[in-house]
Write an enzyme that holds these catalytic residues in place. Structure first.
Site, PDB file in Angstrom:
ATOM      1  N   SER A 200       7.165   8.617  12.219  1.00 34.17           N
ATOM      2  CA  SER A 200       6.463   8.731  11.155  1.00 34.17           C
ATOM      3  C   SER A 200       6.751   8.797   9.771  1.00 34.17           C
ATOM      4  CB  SER A 200       4.605  10.181  12.082  1.00 34.17           C
ATOM      5  OG  SER A 200       3.872  10.381  10.308  1.00 34.17           O
TER       6      SER A 200
ATOM      7  N   ARG B 152      -6.587   1.463  17.982  1.00 29.69           N
ATOM      8  CA  ARG B 152      -6.796   0.900  17.702  1.00 29.69           C
ATOM      9  C   ARG B 152      -6.025  -0.169  18.938  1.00 29.69           C
ATOM     10  NH1 ARG B 152      -3.149   0.400  12.159  1.00 29.69           N
ATOM     11  NH2 ARG B 152      -5.562   0.495  11.096  1.00 29.69           N
TER      12      ARG B 152
ATOM     13  N   ARG C   5      -9.200  12.406  12.416  1.00 30.94           N
ATOM     14  CA  ARG C   5      -8.035  12.789  12.307  1.00 30.94           C
ATOM     15  C   ARG C   5      -6.715  13.414  12.668  1.00 30.94           C
ATOM     16  NH1 ARG C   5      -5.844   6.672   9.444  1.00 30.94           N
ATOM     17  NH2 ARG C   5      -4.201   6.946  10.303  1.00 30.94           N
TER      18      ARG C   5
ATOM     19  N   LYS D 259      -4.767   6.041  14.590  1.00 27.82           N
ATOM     20  CA  LYS D 259      -4.986   5.160  13.473  1.00 27.82           C
ATOM     21  C   LYS D 259      -6.531   5.057  12.975  1.00 27.82           C
ATOM     22  CE  LYS D 259      -0.564   4.197  13.519  1.00 27.82           C
ATOM     23  NZ  LYS D 259      -0.002   5.068  11.855  1.00 27.82           N
TER      24      LYS D 259
ATOM     25  N   ARG E 240       2.796   5.296  -3.164  1.00 29.29           N
ATOM     26  CA  ARG E 240       3.902   7.058  -3.954  1.00 29.29           C
ATOM     27  C   ARG E 240       4.215   6.187  -5.497  1.00 29.29           C
ATOM     28  NH1 ARG E 240       3.740   5.487   1.424  1.00 29.29           N
ATOM     29  NH2 ARG E 240       5.516   6.495   3.055  1.00 29.29           N
TER      30      ARG E 240
ATOM     31  N   ARG F 186      -8.289  -3.206   9.200  1.00 23.20           N
ATOM     32  CA  ARG F 186      -6.880  -3.754  10.510  1.00 23.20           C
ATOM     33  C   ARG F 186      -7.865  -4.724  11.643  1.00 23.20           C
ATOM     34  NH1 ARG F 186      -2.437  -3.481   7.109  1.00 23.20           N
ATOM     35  NH2 ARG F 186      -2.357  -1.871   6.430  1.00 23.20           N
TER      36      ARG F 186
ATOM     37  N   LYS G 167       1.236  -1.704   0.158  1.00 23.26           N
ATOM     38  CA  LYS G 167       0.053  -0.406  -0.258  1.00 23.26           C
ATOM     39  C   LYS G 167       0.638   1.967   0.107  1.00 23.26           C
ATOM     40  CE  LYS G 167      -2.630   0.628   3.667  1.00 23.26           C
ATOM     41  NZ  LYS G 167      -1.969   2.008   4.828  1.00 23.26           N
TER      42      LYS G 167
ATOM     43  N   GLN H 232       4.502   8.864   7.246  1.00 25.27           N
ATOM     44  CA  GLN H 232       3.343  10.126   6.396  1.00 25.27           C
ATOM     45  C   GLN H 232       4.460  11.745   6.273  1.00 25.27           C
ATOM     46  OE1 GLN H 232      -0.325   9.158   7.839  1.00 25.27           O
ATOM     47  NE2 GLN H 232       0.008   7.353   6.681  1.00 25.27           N
TER      48      GLN H 232
ATOM     49  N   ASP I 198       1.842  -1.135  11.514  1.00 23.63           N
ATOM     50  CA  ASP I 198      -0.269  -1.537  10.871  1.00 23.63           C
ATOM     51  C   ASP I 198      -0.122  -3.106  12.022  1.00 23.63           C
ATOM     52  OD1 ASP I 198      -0.300   0.704  10.002  1.00 23.63           O
ATOM     53  OD2 ASP I 198       0.429   0.378   8.290  1.00 23.63           O
TER      54      ASP I 198
HETATM   55  O1  LIG Z   1       4.246   5.783   5.024  1.00 24.62           O
HETATM   56  C1  LIG Z   1       2.894   5.070   4.549  1.00 24.62           C
HETATM   57  O2  LIG Z   1       2.593   4.618   4.004  1.00 24.62           O
HETATM   58  C2  LIG Z   1       2.374   5.351   6.218  1.00 24.62           C
HETATM   59  C3  LIG Z   1       2.880   4.981   7.414  1.00 24.62           C
HETATM   60  C4  LIG Z   1       2.126   4.385   8.695  1.00 24.62           C
HETATM   61  O3  LIG Z   1       1.926   5.653   9.142  1.00 24.62           O
HETATM   62  P1  LIG Z   1       2.267   6.844  10.203  1.00 24.62           P
HETATM   63  O4  LIG Z   1       3.201   8.004   9.147  1.00 24.62           O
HETATM   64  O5  LIG Z   1       1.239   7.837  11.028  1.00 24.62           O
HETATM   65  O6  LIG Z   1       3.023   6.154  11.253  1.00 24.62           O
HETATM   66  C5  LIG Z   1       1.330   3.457   8.951  1.00 24.62           C
HETATM   67  O7  LIG Z   1       1.182   3.262   9.545  1.00 24.62           O
HETATM   68  C6  LIG Z   1       0.658   3.675   7.598  1.00 24.62           C
HETATM   69  O8  LIG Z   1      -0.169   2.239   7.364  1.00 24.62           O
HETATM   70  C7  LIG Z   1       1.323   3.561   6.044  1.00 24.62           C
HETATM   71  C1  LIG Z   2      -2.953   2.905   9.584  1.00 25.41           C
HETATM   72  C2  LIG Z   2      -3.233   3.156   8.232  1.00 25.41           C
HETATM   73  O1  LIG Z   2      -2.657   3.837   7.036  1.00 25.41           O
HETATM   74  P1  LIG Z   2      -3.129   5.561   6.995  1.00 25.41           P
HETATM   75  O2  LIG Z   2      -3.173   6.109   7.839  1.00 25.41           O
HETATM   76  O3  LIG Z   2      -2.839   5.056   5.645  1.00 25.41           O
HETATM   77  O4  LIG Z   2      -5.056   5.365   6.774  1.00 25.41           O
HETATM   78  C3  LIG Z   2      -3.033   1.165   8.127  1.00 25.41           C
HETATM   79  O5  LIG Z   2      -3.214   0.823   6.527  1.00 25.41           O
HETATM   80  O6  LIG Z   2      -2.938   1.108   8.798  1.00 25.41           O
END
Ligand SMILES: O=C(O)C1=C[C@@H](OP(=O)(O)O)[C@@H](O)[C@H](O)C1
Ligand SMILES: C=C(OP(=O)(O)O)C(=O)O
Length: 448
Positions: A174, A357, A129, A353, A33, A401, A28, A176, A326
């Site tokens: 993170s 969770r 979120r 999340k 990306r 999940r 994913k 992200q 995750d």
């Molecule tokens: O960068 C990514 O693709 C992800 C980073 C994670 O989140 P966080 O950056 O909030 O930890 C993960 O939980 C998410 O499913 C995918």
């Molecule tokens: C946290 C998750 O995804 P996202 O943050 O992209 O919603 C996940 O896939 O468990």
């Protein structure tokens, strides 16, 4: 795109062994990306093995609305004709990122350094979120953001006309946040410099290089400093997306729990910053081996073989969390069937999340007869080494999940486990129910 107005109830029955050779849907993180970098590159990027889950389809739709050409040629085979760095155009409508935190946060980074107005929203889960973790640092490039109370979506963005490069220490581990800042830095002159206190998945760094950007990473212990030279000429680059280790977690744990099981999962992404679950399961006594390890498209890939066997409780250190963030709900399911206590330390991030969770995983277990408690930010699960009772219909709070973890638990319990809503599984693992049933002699997952 599928909507979530149908709420199928699916229960897992105590199962016969899982056996077979299989592949996981595409990763994913890499799929999001690939579409985003493809849209920012010049030329045609061909992607194979793209995850066609709803989260990624939201990213595909957004890139199209922003001016890239995004075409599906065959299942998993996509083409993106990009607009070049800084070349996206103002969207005519609100961008709806559905259930996906990754799509929303990474896109905020792209939009921050494009000089136009945009509005982003998401479903009820995503609208709960936190977004300030990206909007606060992104604002330093000159972008302006308006959010709902508490920094929640919907989010209005006025992108910077002449974005400044960012220099920032990410306060929470993170990927992200890190990736949003790097995406913003693509359209700013000079060096964008991001420091992360603990290493998180590095797909953005690897893929940026693959598309021709100059990215350097300095490591000092756990701390990593990532520097990106701004305004690169990104060139289209083909991407072969490996199988998603976060999706593999579900059949892997199911096979460990159901006597007589053996699975071989081929072409699986094995980036060390994603493999904390496999490390932990091995510490618990799991029989997990990797064969055919190789590099594909800059990412380690291999075939994972898993065989059923007894598990014992362990302590999972807090600094392993980013490499398995995750996977805690399904690890908790494994811990529930292990003998002895498992302590999972430092799980604060699980509270933000798709659902809380940490609370929801503890509830999933206790309602099915497992002793579990939350102590501060830790989750403690007391496994008895015997199949838990089961019998509950688990509340899944729009969280894929949790739904998959509950169904895996139901393969090992004395009585079936139900989920109140299985529809969100399609966000990350379309075909989950059919794939799992295909591994078991008598289908064990069905509509209740
Ligand atoms: O960068 C990514 O693709 C992800 C980073 C994670 O989140 P966080 O950056 O909030 O930890 C993960 O939980 C998410 O499913 C995918
Ligand atoms: C946290 C998750 O995804 P996202 O943050 O992209 O919603 C996940 O896939 O468990």
């Amino acid at each position: 795109m599928q909507t979530h107005d149908i709420k199928p109830l699916i229960a897992a029955r105590p199962a016969s062994p899982l056996n077979g050779t299989l592949r996981m849907p595409g990763d994913k993180s890499i799929s999001h990306r690939a579409l985003m970098f493809g849209a920012l590159a010049v030329g045609e990027t061909r992607i194979s093995g793209l995850l066609e889950g709803e989260d990624v389809l939201r990213t595909a739709a957004a890139m199209r609305v922003l001016g890239a050409e995004v075409v599906q040629d065959a299942p998993g085979a996509w083409r993106v004709s990009g607009r070049g760095v800084g070349g996206l155009t103002e969207p005519a409508d609100v961008l709806d990122m559905g259930n996906s935190g990754t799509a929303a946060r990474l896109l905020a980074g792209i939009l921050a350094s494009h000089p136009f107005f945009s509005v982003m929203t998401g479903d009820a889960s995503l609208r709960r979120r936190p977004m300030r973790r990206v909007t606060d640092p992104l604002a330093m490039c000159g972008a302006r953001f308006l959010t709902r109370e508490g920094g929640r979506l919907p989010l209005a963005i006025e992108g910077a006309r002449d974005a400044l490069p960012l220099e920032y220490r990410v306060p929470v581990p993170s990927a992200q946040v890190k990736s949003a800042l790097l995406l913003c830095g693509l359209n700013a002159p000079g060096i964008t410099r991001i420091e992360e206190p603990e290493a998180t998945r590095d797909h953005s760094e690897n893929m940026l290089r693959h598309f021709g950007a100059a990215v350097t990473v300095e490591e000092a212990g756990r701390v990593r400093v990532i520097s990106l030279q701004g305004q690169p000429h990104l060139r289209a680059a083909d991407v072969a997306v490996p199988g998603d280790p976060s999706s593999a977690a579900f059949p892997v744990v199911a096979a460990l729990l159901v006597p007589g099981s053996r699975l071989r999962i081929e072409g699986l992404g094995l980036n060390p910053l994603r493999c904390g679950l496999f490390t932990t399961l091995r510490e618990m006594g799991a029989d997990l081996t990797v064969e055919n390890e190789r590099m594909e498209g800059g990412e380690p890939v291999g075939d994972l073989v898993v065989r059923h066997g007894p598990l014992r409780g362990v302590e999972v250190p807090w600094d392993r969390a980013p490499s398995m963030i995750d996977e805690y709900p399904v690890l908790a399911v494994a811990a529930a069937c292990a003998s002895g206590t498992t302590r999972m330390l430092g799980l604060k991030e699980l509270r933000v999340k798709e659902s809380d969770r940490l609370a929801a995983t503890a509830a999933l277990l206790t309602e099915n007869g497992v002793k579990a408690e939350i102590v501060g930010d830790d989750l403690v699960v007391h496994g008895s080494g015997k199949p838990p009772a089961g019998g509950a219909v688990v509340k899944t709070y729009m969280d894929h999940r949790l739904a998959m973890s509950a169904l895996v638990l139901g393969l090992a319990t004395e009585t079936p486990v139900g989920v109140d809503d299985a529809s969100f599984i399609d966000t990350s693992f379309p075909g989950f129910v059919a794939l799992m049933n295909g591994l078991i002699a008598a289908p064990a997952l069905r509509a209740a």
